[in-house]
Design a protein around this motif. Structure first.
Motif, PDB file in Angstrom:
ATOM      1  N   UNK A  83       0.839  -1.208   0.000  1.00  0.00           N
ATOM      2  CA  UNK A  83       0.000   0.000   0.000  1.00  0.00           C
ATOM      3  C   UNK A  83       0.869   1.251   0.000  1.00  0.00           C
ATOM      4  N   UNK A  84       1.958   1.238   0.755  1.00  0.00           N
ATOM      5  CA  UNK A  84       2.846   2.401   0.807  1.00  0.00           C
ATOM      6  C   UNK A  84       3.422   2.713  -0.570  1.00  0.00           C
ATOM      7  N   UNK A  85       3.836   1.683  -1.325  1.00  0.00           N
ATOM      8  CA  UNK A  85       4.367   1.895  -2.678  1.00  0.00           C
ATOM      9  C   UNK A  85       3.313   2.521  -3.575  1.00  0.00           C
ATOM     10  N   UNK A  86       2.071   2.056  -3.474  1.00  0.00           N
ATOM     11  CA  UNK A  86       0.987   2.626  -4.281  1.00  0.00           C
ATOM     12  C   UNK A  86       0.761   4.085  -3.892  1.00  0.00           C
ATOM     13  N   UNK A  87       0.707   4.378  -2.596  1.00  0.00           N
ATOM     14  CA  UNK A  87       0.460   5.746  -2.135  1.00  0.00           C
ATOM     15  C   UNK A  87       1.597   6.698  -2.488  1.00  0.00           C
ATOM     16  N   UNK A  88       2.825   6.209  -2.541  1.00  0.00           N
ATOM     17  CA  UNK A  88       3.960   7.050  -2.931  1.00  0.00           C
ATOM     18  C   UNK A  88       4.016   7.278  -4.447  1.00  0.00           C
ATOM     19  N   UNK A  89       3.278   6.468  -5.202  1.00  0.00           N
ATOM     20  CA  UNK A  89       3.338   6.483  -6.659  1.00  0.00           C
ATOM     21  C   UNK A  89       2.641   7.666  -7.310  1.00  0.00           C
ATOM     22  N   UNK A  90       2.732   7.708  -8.647  1.00  0.00           N
ATOM     23  CA  UNK A  90       2.229   8.822  -9.447  1.00  0.00           C
ATOM     24  C   UNK A  90       0.741   9.098  -9.263  1.00  0.00           C
ATOM     25  N   UNK A  91      -0.062   8.079  -9.025  1.00  0.00           N
ATOM     26  CA  UNK A  91      -1.513   8.269  -8.923  1.00  0.00           C
ATOM     27  C   UNK A  91      -1.954   8.859  -7.590  1.00  0.00           C
ATOM     28  N   UNK A  92      -1.059   8.859  -6.611  1.00  0.00           N
ATOM     29  CA  UNK A  92      -1.425   9.375  -5.298  1.00  0.00           C
ATOM     30  C   UNK A  92      -0.507  10.535  -4.926  1.00  0.00           C
TER      31      UNK A  92
END
Length: 188
Positions: A83-92
């Motif tokens: 989840x942390x990788x997703x939240x740090x990513x371009x979409x978030x």
């Protein structure tokens, strides 16, 4: 009409209230910004940013000062790495293009002699929005453990993530974010 001789006087007058302010450096081992957000109506999800820096200037007699805090977006931690990788990513949070969240105070608000709130601006994802932080605890003094003079506070505020372009998952993931900042700062 401002005369040339009046401008330096005006600048000096604007600077004088901070001349008595003491400067403190944010202690990154005791300063964390954390957040809470509704998740599908089932639970409150929490996370924090593990790295921050900044300065605090404070003049208790003049009831003036300023607070500048930089929060490292790549240090986002919800306790679940995927989840942390997703939240740090371009979409978030897009940590690559927007590596920091900034809070800068504009006004310190006192109730009697106690600092009770700070009005300022929050900069996130290139968007600038006003934010009030309510202060539930504030203390300046000598920290026996660190053997240093410093100040500390617990602050809370509420923001709408959609105001910063974070509209992913609405309305299932809440728009209202409760922000908490615990801060300690010491003389450099």
């Amino acid at each position: 009409m401002l005369t040339k001789s009046f401008i330096p006087t005006l600048l000096l007058a604007a600077w004088l209230p901070l001349a008595q302010a003491e400067e403190f450096a944010i202690d990154p081992t005791h300063t964390y910004a954390s957040f809470e957000i509704d998740h599908l109506g089932f639970s409150t999800q929490r996370g924090q940013f593990n790295r921050s820096s900044g300065i605090v200037e404070f003049d208790p007699e003049g009831k003036t000062g300023r607070i500048d805090i930089s929060i490292d977006v790549a240090s986002l931690d919800t306790g679940f790495e995927l989840r942390d990788k997703v939240l740090r990513g371009e979409s978030w949070f897009n940590a690559k293009d927007h590596p920091y969240i900034f809070f800068r105070s504009q006004t310190l608000i006192f109730t009697d002699e106690r600092l009770s709130a700070v009005d300022g601006i929050l900069v996130m994802l290139g968007e600038v929005r006003p934010l009030r932080l309510d202060i539930s605890r504030f203390k300046c003094g000598f920290n026996l453990a660190k053997r240093q003079h410093g100040c500390g506070a617990d602050a809370t505020g509420v923001l709408r993530r959609s105001d910063f372009g974070l509209s992913n998952g609405l309305p299932f993931i809440g728009d209202e974010v409760r922000l908490r900042i615990q801060v300690e700062a010491y003389r450099p």
